[in-house]
Design a protein around this motif. Structure first.
Motif, PDB file in Angstrom:
ATOM      1  N   MET A   1     -19.486  -9.806  -5.545  1.00  0.00           N
ATOM      2  CA  MET A   1     -19.016 -11.197  -5.449  1.00  0.00           C
ATOM      3  C   MET A   1     -19.713 -12.044  -6.522  1.00  0.00           C
ATOM      4  SD  MET A   1     -19.613 -13.885  -2.320  1.00  0.00           S
ATOM      5  CE  MET A   1     -18.586 -13.114  -1.078  1.00  0.00           C
ATOM      6  N   ALA A   2     -18.950 -12.901  -7.216  1.00  0.00           N
ATOM      7  CA  ALA A   2     -19.555 -13.757  -8.248  1.00  0.00           C
ATOM      8  C   ALA A   2     -20.477 -14.772  -7.583  1.00  0.00           C
ATOM      9  CB  ALA A   2     -18.447 -14.479  -9.005  1.00  0.00           C
ATOM     10  N   GLU A   3     -21.538 -15.140  -8.325  1.00  0.00           N
ATOM     11  CA  GLU A   3     -22.479 -16.106  -7.754  1.00  0.00           C
ATOM     12  C   GLU A   3     -21.807 -17.475  -7.639  1.00  0.00           C
ATOM     13  OE1 GLU A   3     -26.605 -15.643  -8.731  1.00  0.00           O
ATOM     14  OE2 GLU A   3     -26.732 -17.770  -9.224  1.00  0.00           O
ATOM     15  N   THR A   4     -21.913 -18.095  -6.471  1.00  0.00           N
ATOM     16  CA  THR A   4     -21.305 -19.412  -6.287  1.00  0.00           C
ATOM     17  C   THR A   4     -22.206 -20.481  -6.914  1.00  0.00           C
ATOM     18  OG1 THR A   4     -22.430 -19.773  -4.189  1.00  0.00           O
ATOM     19  CG2 THR A   4     -20.278 -18.684  -4.089  1.00  0.00           C
ATOM     20  N   ASP A   5     -21.640 -21.688  -7.108  1.00  0.00           N
ATOM     21  CA  ASP A   5     -22.435 -22.792  -7.662  1.00  0.00           C
ATOM     22  C   ASP A   5     -23.620 -23.099  -6.753  1.00  0.00           C
ATOM     23  OD1 ASP A   5     -20.641 -22.896  -9.653  1.00  0.00           O
ATOM     24  OD2 ASP A   5     -19.607 -24.711  -8.970  1.00  0.00           O
ATOM     25  N   ALA A   6     -23.374 -23.048  -5.439  1.00  0.00           N
ATOM     26  CA  ALA A   6     -24.454 -23.374  -4.496  1.00  0.00           C
ATOM     27  C   ALA A   6     -25.594 -22.368  -4.624  1.00  0.00           C
ATOM     28  CB  ALA A   6     -23.915 -23.382  -3.065  1.00  0.00           C
ATOM     29  N   LEU A   7     -25.239 -21.105  -4.750  1.00  0.00           N
ATOM     30  CA  LEU A   7     -26.287 -20.079  -4.855  1.00  0.00           C
ATOM     31  C   LEU A   7     -27.054 -20.212  -6.175  1.00  0.00           C
ATOM     32  CD1 LEU A   7     -27.822 -17.625  -3.890  1.00  0.00           C
ATOM     33  CD2 LEU A   7     -25.906 -16.184  -4.618  1.00  0.00           C
ATOM     34  N   GLY A 100     -31.903 -10.126  -5.018  1.00  0.00           N
ATOM     35  CA  GLY A 100     -30.543  -9.892  -4.526  1.00  0.00           C
ATOM     36  C   GLY A 100     -30.089 -11.068  -3.709  1.00  0.00           C
ATOM     37  N   SER A 101     -28.798 -11.058  -3.397  1.00  0.00           N
ATOM     38  CA  SER A 101     -28.249 -12.178  -2.625  1.00  0.00           C
ATOM     39  C   SER A 101     -27.663 -11.718  -1.293  1.00  0.00           C
ATOM     40  CB  SER A 101     -27.154 -12.884  -3.426  1.00  0.00           C
ATOM     41  OG  SER A 101     -26.526 -13.838  -2.582  1.00  0.00           O
ATOM     42  N   LEU A 105     -25.125  -7.821  -0.572  1.00  0.00           N
ATOM     43  CA  LEU A 105     -26.385  -7.071  -0.528  1.00  0.00           C
ATOM     44  C   LEU A 105     -26.213  -5.671  -1.111  1.00  0.00           C
ATOM     45  CD1 LEU A 105     -27.379  -8.196   3.072  1.00  0.00           C
ATOM     46  CD2 LEU A 105     -28.682  -8.711   0.979  1.00  0.00           C
ATOM     47  N   ASP A 106     -27.220  -5.245  -1.848  1.00  0.00           N
ATOM     48  CA  ASP A 106     -27.210  -3.890  -2.401  1.00  0.00           C
ATOM     49  C   ASP A 106     -27.859  -2.946  -1.367  1.00  0.00           C
ATOM     50  OD1 ASP A 106     -26.949  -1.772  -4.080  1.00  0.00           O
ATOM     51  OD2 ASP A 106     -28.621  -2.333  -5.404  1.00  0.00           O
TER      52      ASP A 106
END
Ligand SMILES: C[S@@+](CC[C@H](N)C(=O)[O-])C[C@H]1O[C@@H](n2cnc3c(N)ncnc32)[C@H](O)[C@@H]1O
Length: 220
Positions: A1-7, A100-101, A105-106
């Motif tokens: 998933m692409a990183e969101t602006d909030a993240l 990681g996010s 998750l990886d």
């Protein structure tokens, strides 16, 4: 998933304060008996349910990961902020910390006996929370437990409220509302501790530690 602006914003904000944050919170659990009680109950429950690994997601400087490790859990930390992860690795060189996010998750399906998310979902905008809870459910083994720490909103009429967090935009939740979201994600509430605000607290919010469980596999 692409990183969101909030993240991205949260990650950059925590990168900027990682050293200060580590210094300020390194020993915080010493004066937080209810947090320790919640963590201890979580650790005992996870141990009783099997041998699975535990992930501290949004671990920040790693002091809570280290606390769980000291209680005998096989635990590692994950954080979106590279500076936080670098700080955690410096402070606790024997423990594992990954960048990681929680949004992607990886970690393999059903790989974990427990997930701790302590004041990390507070930075997830409400519409982005369901996929994060789905990730928690995905990585937990059947019968695995989640301990979720968050700040409570004022009342049921305002199930989510933005609050003025010193580092990054943050949200607090009406506990029943968040428990219902967890239930919809396949995580059933087991127990909760609600701590009333104390005069010395930075913010006068109730704090919630919610323990939930993924359904165990039914015997064939
Ligand atoms: C308020 S701090 C809490 C740190 C630690 N859990 C504690 O109890 O002190 C929030 C942490 O969550 C991390 N975080 C926020 N959103 C995240 C995400 N989507 N994935 C991974 N980490 C995230 C931040 O980088 C930050 O280190």
């Amino acid at each position: 998933m692409a990183e969101t602006d909030a993240l991205s914003a949260t990650r950059e904000a925590y990168d900027a304060v990682a050293a200060l944050y580590a210094e300020r919170f390194r020993d915080e659990l010493r004066n937080r008996p209810l947090d320790r009680a919640a963590l201890s109950a979580f650790a005992e429950t996870v141990r009783a349910s099997g041998d699975g690994q535990v992930a501290d997601l949004g671990c920040g400087p790693g002091h809570v990961t280290a606390h769980l490790h000291a209680s005998g859990l096989p635990v590692f930390g994950v954080d979106a902020s590279t500076a936080m992860v670098a700080s955690a690795r410096r402070s606790y060189p024997d423990l594992r910390f990954d960048v990681g996010s929680m949004t992607a998750l990886d970690i393999g399906d059903g790989a974990l006996g427990g997930v701790l998310s302590r004041w990390s979902v507070i930075h997830t905008p409400p519409h982005e929370l369901p996929p994060v809870l789905a990730e928690f459910h995905r990585v937990l083994a059947p019968g695995g437990h989640l301990l979720l720490g968050f700040s409570a909103s004022e009342d049921a009429a305002h199930p989510t409220q933005v609050f003025d967090h010193a580092v990054a935009p943050a949200y607090r939740w009406w506990p029943d509302h968040l428990a219902a979201m967890l239930r919809r994600s396949g995580l059933a509430e087991v127990a909760r501790i609600v701590r009333e605000p104390q005069p010395a607290d930075l913010r006068q919010f109730r704090e919630v530690h919610l323990l939930a469980r993924k359904a165990p596999t039914r015997p064939a």
